[in-house]
Design an enzyme around this catalytic site. Structure first.
Site, PDB file in Angstrom:
ATOM      1  N   CYS A  14       0.810  -1.223   0.000  1.00 32.44           N
ATOM      2  CA  CYS A  14       0.000   0.000   0.000  1.00 32.44           C
ATOM      3  C   CYS A  14       0.838   1.265   0.000  1.00 32.44           C
ATOM      4  CB  CYS A  14      -0.928   0.013   1.200  1.00 32.44           C
ATOM      5  SG  CYS A  14      -2.160  -1.290   1.160  1.00 32.44           S
ATOM      6  N   GLU A  44       4.513   1.280   1.437  1.00 33.58           N
ATOM      7  CA  GLU A  44       5.861   1.052   1.937  1.00 33.58           C
ATOM      8  C   GLU A  44       6.903   1.264   0.837  1.00 33.58           C
ATOM      9  OE1 GLU A  44       8.566  -2.539   3.793  1.00 33.58           O
ATOM     10  OE2 GLU A  44       6.423  -2.822   3.580  1.00 33.58           O
TER      11      GLU A  44
END
Length: 92
Positions: free
Chosen positions: A85, A87
């Site tokens: 998502c 990182e």
């Protein structure tokens, strides 16, 4: 090593596809930095305004510095990608 802008036709095609389909998947992210063209930033803003939550926007100056502070080599930090998502990490 300095960061160059990589905005190209595919950048706009991806934004247009998200704008016209208005679906949340696949996820779309963009990277902004000091040399990002204003025209591209404005197109990103138009797509964000739809309210789909896309694209996610990442600040290159902040992310590359943070990755180097965590031990990444400069080249890997500049070539970061978004994993999952939100990182950041080196590709591969």
């Amino acid at each position: 090593e300095t960061m160059a802008d990589a905005t190209n036709d595919m950048s706009y095609i991806a934004l247009d596809a998200t704008y016209h389909t208005r679906v949340p998947q696949p996820s779309l992210t963009v990277r902004f930095h000091k040399k990002t063209p204003m025209e591209f930033k404005m197109r990103v803003a138009e797509v964000v305004r739809l309210g789909t939550g896309l694209p996610s926007i990442f600040n290159d100056e902040v992310y590359t510095r943070a990755l180097m502070n965590r031990g990444y080599e400069m080249r890997d930090a500049y070539n970061y990608c978004i994993i999952g998502c939100i990182e950041p990490g080196a590709p591969g």
